[in-house]
Scaffold this active site. Structure first.
Site, PDB file in Angstrom:
ATOM      1  N   TRP A  62       0.839  -1.193   0.000  1.00  0.00           N
ATOM      2  CA  TRP A  62       0.000   0.000   0.000  1.00  0.00           C
ATOM      3  C   TRP A  62       0.869   1.235   0.000  1.00  0.00           C
ATOM      4  CZ3 TRP A  62      -3.117  -0.043   5.312  1.00  0.00           C
ATOM      5  CH2 TRP A  62      -2.267  -0.396   6.361  1.00  0.00           C
ATOM      6  N   ASN A  63       0.223   2.366  -0.407  1.00  0.00           N
ATOM      7  CA  ASN A  63       0.957   3.620  -0.590  1.00  0.00           C
ATOM      8  C   ASN A  63       0.281   4.759   0.160  1.00  0.00           C
ATOM      9  OD1 ASN A  63       2.737   2.599  -2.770  1.00  0.00           O
ATOM     10  ND2 ASN A  63       0.832   2.476  -3.918  1.00  0.00           N
ATOM     11  N   HIS A  70      -7.580  18.987  -7.004  1.00  0.00           N
ATOM     12  CA  HIS A  70      -7.917  19.220  -8.419  1.00  0.00           C
ATOM     13  C   HIS A  70      -6.789  18.704  -9.301  1.00  0.00           C
ATOM     14  CE1 HIS A  70     -11.463  21.793  -7.425  1.00  0.00           C
ATOM     15  NE2 HIS A  70     -10.836  21.720  -6.265  1.00  0.00           N
ATOM     16  N   HIS A  74     -10.919  15.070 -12.427  1.00  0.00           N
ATOM     17  CA  HIS A  74     -11.397  15.464 -11.098  1.00  0.00           C
ATOM     18  C   HIS A  74     -12.696  16.250 -11.161  1.00  0.00           C
ATOM     19  CE1 HIS A  74      -9.234  19.217 -12.124  1.00  0.00           C
ATOM     20  NE2 HIS A  74     -10.128  19.799 -11.350  1.00  0.00           N
ATOM     21  N   ASP A  76     -15.142  19.320  -9.597  1.00  0.00           N
ATOM     22  CA  ASP A  76     -15.168  20.644  -8.955  1.00  0.00           C
ATOM     23  C   ASP A  76     -16.513  20.808  -8.252  1.00  0.00           C
ATOM     24  OD1 ASP A  76     -12.775  21.162 -10.279  1.00  0.00           O
ATOM     25  OD2 ASP A  76     -13.574  22.777 -11.522  1.00  0.00           O
ATOM     26  N   HIS A  80     -15.703  25.212  -4.353  1.00  0.00           N
ATOM     27  CA  HIS A  80     -14.394  25.494  -4.946  1.00  0.00           C
ATOM     28  C   HIS A  80     -14.255  26.972  -5.276  1.00  0.00           C
ATOM     29  CE1 HIS A  80     -10.770  25.118  -7.246  1.00  0.00           C
ATOM     30  NE2 HIS A  80     -11.329  25.131  -8.425  1.00  0.00           N
ATOM     31  N   HIS A 208     -16.113  28.921 -13.987  1.00  0.00           N
ATOM     32  CA  HIS A 208     -16.089  28.576 -12.561  1.00  0.00           C
ATOM     33  C   HIS A 208     -17.043  29.475 -11.781  1.00  0.00           C
ATOM     34  CE1 HIS A 208     -12.344  26.348 -13.442  1.00  0.00           C
ATOM     35  NE2 HIS A 208     -12.528  25.746 -12.278  1.00  0.00           N
TER      36      HIS A 208
HETATM   37 MN    MN Z   1     -10.766  21.876 -10.650  1.00  0.00          MN
END
Ligand code: MN
Length: 258
Positions: A62-63, A70, A74, A76, A80, A208
């Site tokens: 595992w990591n 973002h 991904h 938003d 945001h 946005h």
């Molecule tokens: Mn974004």
């Protein structure tokens, strides 16, 4: 279980409905958005091994993952952006799950975007799409196909001395989709839902500001939009349930009838 879901399972089994993965690989090579130097940058992906079948963990691998919310393909959330900061249910943990699923409307502007990297979608383009494919339904994911995901390396951000040059939305198109069509949100193949030059627009980053101010969502760095029909797909895009998260990397799936 309803007949609709049993039918869906049978169609998936039979292959008459396909699952298309709209997600790019997420790793240390994933590019992140470049902002002017006065703003804090978002870190890319770092993977650190906790253990890998070794003395730190003999039977398991595992990591630890570090990255900005973002990064890569991904989501938003409205929180945001400052325009959406006081809306109810505006973060990744409070958005009702129903709103992560909706019909896909794919607007193909790949030819225009190839000819002009600064191409902006306008309400006129949307009207012409609707004349051909019907009205964009309320609660749809509107996906802008630019074929930008086929680019790699420096051609993806496509920056020069004047900044990045990538396609996006004219503010009038964002307002039309948010207010006149009541979409769930918009999805793009570029690194963010605004055009590369949108930092210079009036207002800056209008997609946005308008979308998140109206409680709508964004999906960035999608791929395989060329495998979707203009209408008729079902898009499934639930972000991680980060507490007060502004967004998160996610897997985006499309169900498509063959
Ligand atoms: Mn974004």
């Amino acid at each position: 279980m309803s007949n609709t879901l049993l039918q869906l399972v049978a169609d998936l089994e039979r292959g008459t409905i396909n699952v298309i993965d709209l997600t790019v690989p997420l790793g240390p090579d994933t590019q992140v958005i470049g902002l002017p130097p006065m703003f804090a940058p978002s870190p890319g992906v770092t993977l650190d091994v906790i253990s890998r079948y070794d003395e730190k963990g003999p039977a398991w691998y595992w990591n630890t993952v570090t990255m900005g919310e973002h990064t890569g393909t991904h989501f938003d959330a409205p929180v945001h952006w400052i325009s959406g900061k006081d809306l109810p249910h505006n973060a990744t943990d409070t958005i009702p799950a129903r709103r992560f699923v909706g019909p896909g409307c794919v607007i193909d502007v790949s030819t225009e975007s190839t000819a002009n990297p600064d191409f902006l979608l306008t309400p006129e383009h949307i009207s012409s799409w609707e004349a051909q494919h019907g009205r964009i339904p309320s609660g749809a994911w509107v996906l802008l196909r630019t074929d930008w995901s086929k680019r790699s390396g420096a051609a993806f951000l496509n920056a020069d001395a004047t900044g990045p040059h990538t396609p996006g939305f004219h503010k009038s198109a964002s307002a039309f989709l948010a207010h006149d069509r009541d979409v769930l949100g918009v999805g793009v193949e570029t690194i963010g839902t605004d055009a590369g030059q949108a930092g210079t627009f009036d207002p800056p980053f209008p997609n946005h500001g308008i979308m998140h101010g109206a409680g709508k969502f964004g999906l960035a760095s999608l791929c395989n939009l060329d495998q979707l029909p203009p209408t008729g797909s079902l898009i499934i895009a639930p972000p991680l349930k980060l507490v007060n998260g502004s967004g998160s990397p996610l897997r985006v799936l499309a169900l498509v009838q063959r």
